[in-house]
Write a protein that holds these residues in place. Sequence first.
Motif, PDB file in Angstrom:
ATOM      1  N   THR A   7       0.822  -1.217   0.000  1.00 16.49           N
ATOM      2  CA  THR A   7       0.000   0.000   0.000  1.00 16.49           C
ATOM      3  C   THR A   7       0.860   1.274   0.000  1.00 16.49           C
ATOM      4  N   SER A   8       2.165   1.094  -0.083  1.00 20.63           N
ATOM      5  CA  SER A   8       3.037   2.241  -0.376  1.00 20.63           C
ATOM      6  C   SER A   8       4.001   1.762  -1.466  1.00 20.63           C
ATOM      7  N   PRO A   9       3.425   1.452  -2.647  1.00 16.55           N
ATOM      8  CA  PRO A   9       4.238   0.837  -3.712  1.00 16.55           C
ATOM      9  C   PRO A   9       5.323   1.775  -4.238  1.00 16.55           C
ATOM     10  N   PHE A  10       5.169   3.084  -3.985  1.00 23.89           N
ATOM     11  CA  PHE A  10       6.180   4.034  -4.483  1.00 23.89           C
ATOM     12  C   PHE A  10       7.055   4.551  -3.352  1.00 23.89           C
ATOM     13  N   GLY A  11       6.973   3.883  -2.213  1.00 27.44           N
ATOM     14  CA  GLY A  11       7.774   4.305  -1.059  1.00 27.44           C
ATOM     15  C   GLY A  11       6.886   5.030  -0.052  1.00 27.44           C
ATOM     16  N   ASN A  12       7.127   4.753   1.224  1.00 25.89           N
ATOM     17  CA  ASN A  12       6.322   5.333   2.299  1.00 25.89           C
ATOM     18  C   ASN A  12       6.677   6.805   2.506  1.00 25.89           C
ATOM     19  N   ILE A  13       5.669   7.663   2.559  1.00 28.92           N
ATOM     20  CA  ILE A  13       5.928   9.095   2.776  1.00 28.92           C
ATOM     21  C   ILE A  13       5.573   9.527   4.200  1.00 28.92           C
ATOM     22  N   GLU A  14       5.193   8.558   5.061  1.00 27.59           N
ATOM     23  CA  GLU A  14       4.803   8.922   6.435  1.00 27.59           C
ATOM     24  C   GLU A  14       5.944   8.684   7.415  1.00 27.59           C
ATOM     25  N   PRO A  15       6.032   9.546   8.433  1.00 29.40           N
ATOM     26  CA  PRO A  15       6.975   9.260   9.520  1.00 29.40           C
ATOM     27  C   PRO A  15       6.500   8.041  10.310  1.00 29.40           C
ATOM     28  N   THR A  16       7.382   7.440  11.077  1.00 33.88           N
ATOM     29  CA  THR A  16       7.027   6.239  11.835  1.00 33.88           C
ATOM     30  C   THR A  16       6.789   6.574  13.308  1.00 33.88           C
ATOM     31  N   PHE A  17       6.147   5.625  13.970  1.00 33.34           N
ATOM     32  CA  PHE A  17       6.074   5.655  15.425  1.00 33.34           C
ATOM     33  C   PHE A  17       7.322   4.976  15.952  1.00 33.34           C
ATOM     34  N   ASP A  18       7.868   5.503  17.032  1.00 32.37           N
ATOM     35  CA  ASP A  18       8.943   4.827  17.734  1.00 32.37           C
ATOM     36  C   ASP A  18       8.338   4.209  18.991  1.00 32.37           C
ATOM     37  N   THR A  19       8.284   2.891  19.020  1.00 30.71           N
ATOM     38  CA  THR A  19       7.626   2.182  20.125  1.00 30.71           C
ATOM     39  C   THR A  19       8.205   2.596  21.474  1.00 30.71           C
ATOM     40  N   VAL A  20       9.535   2.700  21.526  1.00 32.68           N
ATOM     41  CA  VAL A  20      10.184   3.002  22.806  1.00 32.68           C
ATOM     42  C   VAL A  20       9.784   4.400  23.288  1.00 32.68           C
ATOM     43  N   ASP A  21       9.859   5.367  22.395  1.00 32.19           N
ATOM     44  CA  ASP A  21       9.458   6.736  22.773  1.00 32.19           C
ATOM     45  C   ASP A  21       8.008   6.758  23.259  1.00 32.19           C
ATOM     46  N   LEU A  22       7.168   6.059  22.509  1.00 31.43           N
ATOM     47  CA  LEU A  22       5.744   6.055  22.814  1.00 31.43           C
ATOM     48  C   LEU A  22       5.497   5.407  24.179  1.00 31.43           C
ATOM     49  N   ALA A  23       6.133   4.265  24.402  1.00 29.32           N
ATOM     50  CA  ALA A  23       5.939   3.540  25.662  1.00 29.32           C
ATOM     51  C   ALA A  23       6.457   4.365  26.838  1.00 29.32           C
ATOM     52  N   LEU A  24       7.616   4.997  26.653  1.00 34.19           N
ATOM     53  CA  LEU A  24       8.184   5.821  27.732  1.00 34.19           C
ATOM     54  C   LEU A  24       7.256   6.989  28.040  1.00 34.19           C
ATOM     55  N   ALA A  25       6.799   7.646  26.987  1.00 30.65           N
ATOM     56  CA  ALA A  25       5.945   8.823  27.188  1.00 30.65           C
ATOM     57  C   ALA A  25       4.619   8.439  27.826  1.00 30.65           C
ATOM     58  N   ALA A  26       4.113   7.253  27.481  1.00 30.90           N
ATOM     59  CA  ALA A  26       2.795   6.861  27.991  1.00 30.90           C
ATOM     60  C   ALA A  26       2.858   6.357  29.430  1.00 30.90           C
ATOM     61  N   GLY A  27       4.066   6.035  29.913  1.00 33.41           N
ATOM     62  CA  GLY A  27       4.173   5.659  31.322  1.00 33.41           C
ATOM     63  C   GLY A  27       4.542   4.218  31.590  1.00 33.41           C
ATOM     64  N   ALA A  28       4.928   3.475  30.559  1.00 36.27           N
ATOM     65  CA  ALA A  28       5.377   2.098  30.791  1.00 36.27           C
ATOM     66  C   ALA A  28       6.589   2.143  31.711  1.00 36.27           C
ATOM     67  N   THR A  29       6.709   1.153  32.616  1.00 35.19           N
ATOM     68  CA  THR A  29       7.786   1.237  33.606  1.00 35.19           C
ATOM     69  C   THR A  29       8.947   0.285  33.316  1.00 35.19           C
ATOM     70  N   TYR A  30       8.775  -0.593  32.336  1.00 36.78           N
ATOM     71  CA  TYR A  30       9.907  -1.377  31.813  1.00 36.78           C
ATOM     72  C   TYR A  30       9.825  -1.245  30.310  1.00 36.78           C
ATOM     73  N   VAL A  31      10.869  -0.719  29.704  1.00 35.81           N
ATOM     74  CA  VAL A  31      10.847  -0.517  28.256  1.00 35.81           C
ATOM     75  C   VAL A  31      12.182  -0.975  27.676  1.00 35.81           C
ATOM     76  N   ALA A  32      12.100  -1.895  26.749  1.00 37.27           N
ATOM     77  CA  ALA A  32      13.324  -2.401  26.127  1.00 37.27           C
ATOM     78  C   ALA A  32      13.082  -2.647  24.649  1.00 37.27           C
ATOM     79  N   ARG A  33      14.196  -2.638  23.909  1.00 39.32           N
ATOM     80  CA  ARG A  33      14.105  -2.994  22.485  1.00 39.32           C
ATOM     81  C   ARG A  33      15.295  -3.865  22.128  1.00 39.32           C
ATOM     82  N   THR A  34      15.035  -4.866  21.325  1.00 37.38           N
ATOM     83  CA  THR A  34      16.127  -5.684  20.815  1.00 37.38           C
ATOM     84  C   THR A  34      15.719  -6.198  19.439  1.00 37.38           C
TER      85      THR A  34
END
Lengths: 277, 377
Positions: A148-175
């Motif tokens: 659904t973005s056959p010519f390349g995505n023009i939208e910025p992404t969500f960063d899960t870590v930023d979102l989780a930290l901002a929303a109040g998650a108390t353990y946040v990791a990425r691997t």
Amino acid sequence: MPKMGEDLHQYLRQQMMPTVWCPGCGHGNIARAIATALEHLGTDLGQVAILGGIGCSGRTPFYFNTNAMHTTHGRVLAFATGLKLANPRLTVITAMGDGDALAIGAGHFIHAARRNIDLTVILYNNSIYGMTGGQQAPTTPFNFRSTTSPFGNIEPTFDTVDLALAAGATYVARTTTFDFAEMPEYILGAIRHPGFAVVEILSQCPTYFGRLNKLGDPPDMLEYERNHTIVADEESVISRDELLGNLPVGVFRQEIRPEYTHQYADLCQARGGAYRA
Amino acid sequence: MRLVQGNEAVVLGALAGGCNFYAGYPITPATEIMEQMARVLPARGGVFIQMEDELAALGAVIGAAWGGMRAMTATSGPGFSLMQEHIGYAAMTQTPCVIVDSQRVGPSTGQPTMPAQGDVMQARWGSHGDRPAIVVTASSVKDAYQMTQLSFEWADTYRLPVIVLLDAVLSHMRENVELPPAPPPFSRTLSPDVDVEKPFGNHPFVPFAETTRTIVTGLAHDETGATRGTVGHASEKIIRDAFNRLNHDYAAITQYREYRLEDAAWAVVSYGITARAARAAVDILRGEGMRVGLLELISLWPFPEPTVQSLARQVQGILMPELNLGQLILPLRAAVEGICPVAGLGRADGELFTPEEIANAMTSHSTHAERRVSHHA
Ligand SMILES: Cc1ncc(C[n+]2csc(CCOP(=O)(O)OP(=O)(O)O)c2C)c(N)n1
Ligand code: SF4
């Protein structure tokens, strides 16, 4: 992390094998990491419930020998919240895709984080919608292709870590699925953490994301994950230049804050009610 | 005896039915149910939580049911529309729960504080696919109490989401009623002889326990929960069996009230808040010498076909007034087709019917119907 166990079969629901996952899919690597984490956790499987959303990732609960729920697209955290409140002694683990958690389920994700309810989220981020055949996700990187973005995505992404930290998650990791030692370690850390815990795992979808973006075979995709991530947790000192074009991985927060079922138990106690968290 | 509001009666009826879990999202005219649950549940050791939307509310309710609680939510039109996906999930997974929908005028935001009966079809058919459904309604505060209580029992027995339809007027109306004190908090005891290998189909509901390894899924599945192989057939059978259970217990589930029907030659069939005006209309018409009575439907789905059919055989015509533009009249007409003529009277402007309006409609229906009969003669 102690040495990985040899026999993880007891954690798996044999009659559901083989999985629906494509050969080389990262979701299988994550499932193995969950089994390893369960082995180290040592909790009786009758005390564990695994819940999934809808997507390739959402199939996870089928493969574990625990009570399990395969719920609706995006809303697994609502079910998990009800289950956890009904039985606070249960260890509740949820498996979600990036579309599941960050598109249709974004509202539930941030509110569960805000409540700091003792749930574990394992977010399988393959940068695309796998189950429906490779459509754009809120995590599809800029310029990358999907059906659904056959010519390349023009939208910025969500960063899960930023979102989780901002929303109040108390353990946040990425691997990543490349980091086979960190995966079970972070998952175990998240399960043991008494609060809302998020582990985002970058996972390879060779069938759609890999093919549409010419990233090669699964080993090439793992290599790609390695080359585009950088350890940048609470302790590490990294320059801006080093971060450029790389996604930070590591444990970003591990903090004790009032947990929801305990808060609720206190409220009940003050009213004379017998609810135990 | 004390004055109790309709929404308060729902709360008291729920407690009487063993409700110990409430998740919801505020919406007029159902909000008082949620507010009162927030006050009463903590002291009973039950769970109350305000969720971020109605999909989340019903999701939490379903999760709580599998956690062993008797769970409910309450909403109104816009929230009820959002809940449809999870109503289907509860049906597919045979999860007992209760959903109260206090109807207001729609579509969309409509008239939030005004009564309607426009959700009677959505309550039955709103979610995709086929599912058995129990939908009940109420015309008094006392009924609201009793039907909510009964709904919890049925939800458990038949393993499905039971829907209770109120409306903005009944929710906010106060009536003098005598209600028993709330029973002690419910706690579920697991029967030791349940078959943990067969959590679905014609088996009792067994929530997650140490000894179970249940897999709950909205995918088509067989009675073990397995989704592989030829489950399409097994899944259809589970749904058909659930329909059959409702058919088998039709007499116990079907709730209605008859008023001055013994010698009636004409009948009003009505339900919910509208039945109150219909009853007064019957009295007016009786005063004018017309032999008319009222059949008040309390359970709407399964639609009480045999009940309306035997009424249709007795009378020369039926009038169905309802606060929508003609919804429950569809199954009524289908049921009595060829037996007796049915006329409808509808409104969706947020006003209630007056007894006179219903009486006039009945009179004109009877003259038309009589004329039709004499033409044929
Ligand atoms: C309400 C609803 N909308 C859309 C779908 C279709 N659907 C199923 S899975 C999915 C996206 C899957 O992507 P993701 O969540 O990233 O998980 P993945 O399959 O990549 O693991 C979609 C859109 C659905 N099942 N339900
Ligand atoms: S489609 Fe992609 S995410 Fe889904 S199983 Fe196949 S490789 Fe994995």
